[in-house]
Design a protein around this motif. Structure first.
Motif, mmCIF file in Angstrom:
data_model
loop_
_atom_site.group_PDB
_atom_site.id
_atom_site.type_symbol
_atom_site.label_atom_id
_atom_site.label_comp_id
_atom_site.label_asym_id
_atom_site.label_seq_id
_atom_site.Cartn_x
_atom_site.Cartn_y
_atom_site.Cartn_z
ATOM 1 N N VAL A 1 5.486 -22.946 -14.786
ATOM 2 C CA VAL A 1 4.502 -22.808 -13.394
ATOM 3 C C VAL A 1 6.159 -21.678 -12.440
ATOM 4 C CG1 VAL A 1 3.560 -24.463 -11.913
ATOM 5 C CG2 VAL A 1 3.209 -24.775 -14.316
ATOM 6 N N LYS B 1 -3.913 -24.205 -15.534
ATOM 7 C CA LYS B 1 -3.416 -24.541 -14.217
ATOM 8 C C LYS B 1 -3.420 -23.390 -12.892
ATOM 9 C CE LYS B 1 -0.118 -28.023 -15.131
ATOM 10 N NZ LYS B 1 -0.056 -28.663 -13.993
ATOM 11 N N SER B 2 -3.300 -22.215 -13.621
ATOM 12 C CA SER B 2 -3.482 -21.462 -12.889
ATOM 13 C C SER B 2 -5.425 -20.492 -12.834
ATOM 14 C CB SER B 2 -3.146 -20.458 -13.311
ATOM 15 O OG SER B 2 -3.203 -19.147 -14.456
#
Length: 337
Positions: free
Chosen positions: A295, A329-330
């Motif tokens: 991340v 998450k992106s």
């Protein structure tokens, strides 16, 4: 260093990628029982190996790992070393017989550019039976010490190739020590011999201060002005700023190598400890750290840039699961290549 920082460093070092160092030209003679029933049961259930091929897969894992070398340095220098290897050693080895058996000469890795990487199955026992092979072995030792050759596993050479480095790229190597892949990145920056000072650079990071000295050693022997070594926890590596036309801009990287700490269960052919110590908990403990590092990597990736995530583990928890969580998450900002 506080308690939490020490623990973070301990966790990252526990699963460090062991692929950069080669097992050597022939292993020792101690017989090791290469069995782990839990490992076999786990990977059978995962279904990673095609049906009917699992026993063949396990037999392959028990075979010694071929020794591999990579010729280091920039193109003109590397060509001189390759010419020396071919003309002075490989040609004669092809004609060599020991105990009535023809010796298989080292072979180039077909996928590595310009015949700069070679592998061989010659053992120490065979090497000691021939003055020519012993001379060849001493040449490799000498050239390794002088930095002209790196004894680096074949699989370790792949991630830098996938980055497709160009001389103008700004590159971050997040978990860089001991630095064989970092050296590849530097060499790729200098691939165009017409450009003595590329616009791009490599920032090589490692959480372990002592291992950072290995990075410095790797960089020093290449005499490149395009490398900086830093010492941070990769999961929270700080954002850097650069001066651009009199103003400060955030530094985003064109290429990022995210070769994270892992359980290393893909190294069983050379790392005997994996057979004895492997458990399912190894990967579970590392997944969170691996995801945090990945991340942090994409947070610093330039638009249109490329990040390569790699481990030396077979486990989907450390591989596909990390990428799946990263893409989730992106929210569509990043796409797999």
């Amino acid at each position: 260093m506080g308690k939490r920082s020490r623990q973070r460093q301990k966790n990252q070092n526990a699963g460090r990628d062991d692929r950069d160092s080669n097992a050597g030209w022939g292993a020792g003679y101690v017989d090791i029982v290469k069995e782990n029933k839990l490992f076999e049961h786990y990977y059978k259930e995962q279904g990673l190996v095609p049906e009917g091929e699992f026993e063949e897969f396990m037999e392959a894992m028990r075979e010694p790992l071929p020794a591999t070398i990579r010729i280091t340095g920039y193109k003109s220098h590397a060509k001189e070393i390759l010419h020396c290897l071919k003309e002075k050693y490989f040609r004669d080895i092809q004609e060599l017989e020991i105990d009535g058996q023809k010796i298989e000469a080292p072979q180039p890795l077909s996928w590595y550019p310009d015949e700069q990487a070679w592998h061989t199955n010659m053992s120490r026992k065979i090497i000691r039976k021939s003055p020519l092979l012993e001379k060849f072995h001493q040449f490799l030792i000498s050239e390794t010490e002088s930095g002209n050759i790196s004894r680096q596993e074949a699989v370790s050479m792949i991630p830098p190739l996938l980055l497709k480095i160009e001389p103008h790229h700004k590159i971050l190597d997040m978990c860089a020590a001991p630095g064989s892949k970092t050296a590849q990145l530097i060499e790729m920056l200098h691939s165009d011999m017409e450009v003595p000072f590329p616009e791009g650079f490599v920032i090589a990071n490692d959480v372990d201060n002592k291992r950072c000295y290995l990075l410095v050693h790797q960089a020093k022997r290449l005499n490149s002005p395009c490398i900086m070594v830093v010492n941070h926890d990769a999961s929270c590596i700080p954002t850097l700023q650069i001066n651009s036309d009199g103003r400060k801009d955030i530094l985003f990287y064109d290429r990022i190598l995210c070769d994270v700490p892992c359980s290393g269960d893909g190294t069983m052919r050379k790392n005997i400890d994996v057979w004895k110590k492997w458990t399912t908990s190894n990967s579970l403990h590392l997944h969170g750290l691996q995801l945090r590092i990945a991340v942090r990597g994409v947070e610093q990736l330039a638009v249109g840039g490329r990040m390569v995530y790699s481990t030396c583990s077979l486990n989907p928890i450390e591989d596909e699961a990390v990428i799946a969580a990263l893409l989730e998450k992106s929210e569509g900002d990043h796409q797999p290549a």
